[in-house]
Design a protein around this motif. Structure first.
Motif, short mmCIF file in Angstrom:
data_model
loop_
_atom_site.label_atom_id
_atom_site.label_comp_id
_atom_site.label_asym_id
_atom_site.label_seq_id
_atom_site.Cartn_x
_atom_site.Cartn_y
_atom_site.Cartn_z
N ASP A 42 -31.73 26.88 34.59
CA ASP A 42 -32.06 25.97 33.49
C ASP A 42 -31.82 26.60 32.13
N TYR A 43 -30.97 27.63 32.07
CA TYR A 43 -30.64 28.28 30.81
C TYR A 43 -29.69 27.39 30.00
N GLY A 44 -29.95 27.25 28.73
CA GLY A 44 -29.05 26.52 27.85
C GLY A 44 -29.34 25.05 27.78
N GLN A 45 -28.28 24.26 27.90
CA GLN A 45 -28.39 22.81 27.72
C GLN A 45 -27.90 22.08 28.96
N PRO A 46 -28.39 20.86 29.17
CA PRO A 46 -27.90 20.07 30.31
C PRO A 46 -26.42 19.73 30.14
N PHE A 47 -25.70 19.77 31.23
CA PHE A 47 -24.29 19.39 31.26
C PHE A 47 -24.24 17.88 31.50
N THR A 48 -23.88 17.15 30.46
CA THR A 48 -23.93 15.69 30.48
C THR A 48 -22.52 15.09 30.37
N GLU A 49 -22.46 13.78 30.44
CA GLU A 49 -21.18 13.09 30.24
C GLU A 49 -20.66 13.37 28.83
N GLU A 50 -21.56 13.48 27.86
CA GLU A 50 -21.15 13.81 26.50
C GLU A 50 -20.55 15.22 26.44
N THR A 51 -21.11 16.15 27.21
CA THR A 51 -20.56 17.50 27.29
C THR A 51 -19.15 17.45 27.87
N GLU A 52 -18.98 16.69 28.93
CA GLU A 52 -17.66 16.55 29.54
C GLU A 52 -16.66 16.00 28.53
N ASP A 53 -17.04 14.95 27.82
CA ASP A 53 -16.15 14.34 26.82
C ASP A 53 -15.80 15.33 25.73
N HIS A 54 -16.78 16.14 25.32
CA HIS A 54 -16.54 17.15 24.28
C HIS A 54 -15.51 18.17 24.76
N ILE A 55 -15.67 18.66 25.98
CA ILE A 55 -14.72 19.64 26.52
C ILE A 55 -13.34 19.01 26.66
N LEU A 56 -13.27 17.79 27.13
CA LEU A 56 -11.97 17.12 27.25
C LEU A 56 -11.29 17.01 25.89
N SER A 57 -12.04 16.74 24.85
CA SER A 57 -11.44 16.67 23.51
C SER A 57 -11.00 18.05 23.03
N LEU A 59 -9.80 20.34 24.83
CA LEU A 59 -8.60 20.70 25.59
C LEU A 59 -7.34 20.01 25.06
N SER A 60 -7.48 19.02 24.21
CA SER A 60 -6.33 18.19 23.82
C SER A 60 -5.25 18.89 22.98
N PRO A 61 -5.56 19.82 22.09
CA PRO A 61 -4.48 20.43 21.30
C PRO A 61 -3.43 21.13 22.17
N SER A 62 -2.19 21.05 21.75
CA SER A 62 -1.09 21.62 22.55
C SER A 62 -1.18 23.15 22.65
N HIS A 63 -1.84 23.81 21.71
CA HIS A 63 -1.94 25.28 21.77
C HIS A 63 -2.99 25.77 22.77
N ILE A 64 -3.79 24.86 23.32
CA ILE A 64 -4.78 25.23 24.32
C ILE A 64 -4.10 25.27 25.69
N ASN A 65 -4.10 26.44 26.34
CA ASN A 65 -3.44 26.60 27.63
C ASN A 65 -4.23 26.00 28.79
N GLY A 66 -5.57 26.01 28.68
CA GLY A 66 -6.34 25.49 29.79
C GLY A 66 -7.82 25.75 29.65
N LEU A 67 -8.50 25.57 30.77
CA LEU A 67 -9.95 25.67 30.87
C LEU A 67 -10.31 26.84 31.77
N THR A 68 -11.36 27.57 31.39
CA THR A 68 -11.91 28.64 32.22
C THR A 68 -13.37 28.36 32.49
N LEU A 69 -13.78 28.54 33.74
CA LEU A 69 -15.18 28.41 34.16
C LEU A 69 -15.73 29.80 34.43
N LEU A 70 -16.85 30.10 33.79
CA LEU A 70 -17.55 31.37 33.96
C LEU A 70 -19.03 31.07 34.17
N GLY A 71 -19.79 32.13 34.27
CA GLY A 71 -21.21 31.90 34.42
C GLY A 71 -22.03 33.02 33.85
N GLY A 72 -23.20 32.99 34.39
CA GLY A 72 -23.66 32.33 35.59
C GLY A 72 -22.60 32.39 36.69
#
Length: 176
Positions: A42-57, A59-72
């Protein structure tokens, strides 16, 4: 699922410029972990649909190569169940971007039915990844010259090549 942080311009956790999501929750508890606060589910903030939308936005610039998942630990079963549908959205929106994940579990542990880390979402989640950095951090094997990992037991697995061959294929070990 909770998350501790989202980085929108990360160059340390994968090739190129990346968006990085630090999920919360980890049962591995590696000695000398660089962020033990993320062990709590329960560290941090809840991962919500708004969080997903924020990450998707992010990722949109062409200079962004991709997404990395870490943790935790992204491969805690309860995290996998949330991350699978999210990564499906990422793949649908940005098929040209790559997805990396870091896990304290080995690739073999993730695939082993009956192991703690294997659940109904595991194979689907792995199928969406391009690179898996696997293995627990081991202080006695610490090597600061390694790219994208902290100890020499950890591997950079090219999952696209691995799916073709059926055996783990490592990325070249470029230093620096």
């Amino acid at each position: 699922m909770y998350y501790g942080e989202i980085k929108d311009c990360d160059i340390a956790n994968g090739e190129g410029v990346r968006v990085t999501l630090f999920v919360s929750g980890c049962t591995n508890h590696c000695e000398h972990c660089f962020q033990p606060q993320t062990w709590a589910f329960d560290y941090g903030q809840p991962f919500t649909e708004e969080t997903e939308d924020h990450i998707l936005s992010l990722l949109s610039p062409s200079h962004i190569n991709g997404l990395t998942l870490l943790g935790g630990e992204p491969f805690e079963p309860e995290n996998q169940r949330v991350l699978l549908p999210f990564l499906q959205k990422v793949r649908a929106a940005y098929p040209e971007k790559n997805i990396w994940a870091f896990s304290g579990f080995t690739y073999e542990e993730l695939l082993a039915e009956g192991s703690y880390a294997h659940c109904e979402a595991t194979e689907g989640l792995l199928s969406l990844l391009d690179v898996l950095v696997d293995g627990r951090f081991v202080e006695s094997l610490k090597d600061i010259s390694l790219r994208f990992r902290g100890s020499s037991n950890q591997r950079l697995i090219d999952l696209n090549a691995t799916r073709k061959t059926g055996v783990p294929v490592l990325l070249p070990d470029r230093r620096g």
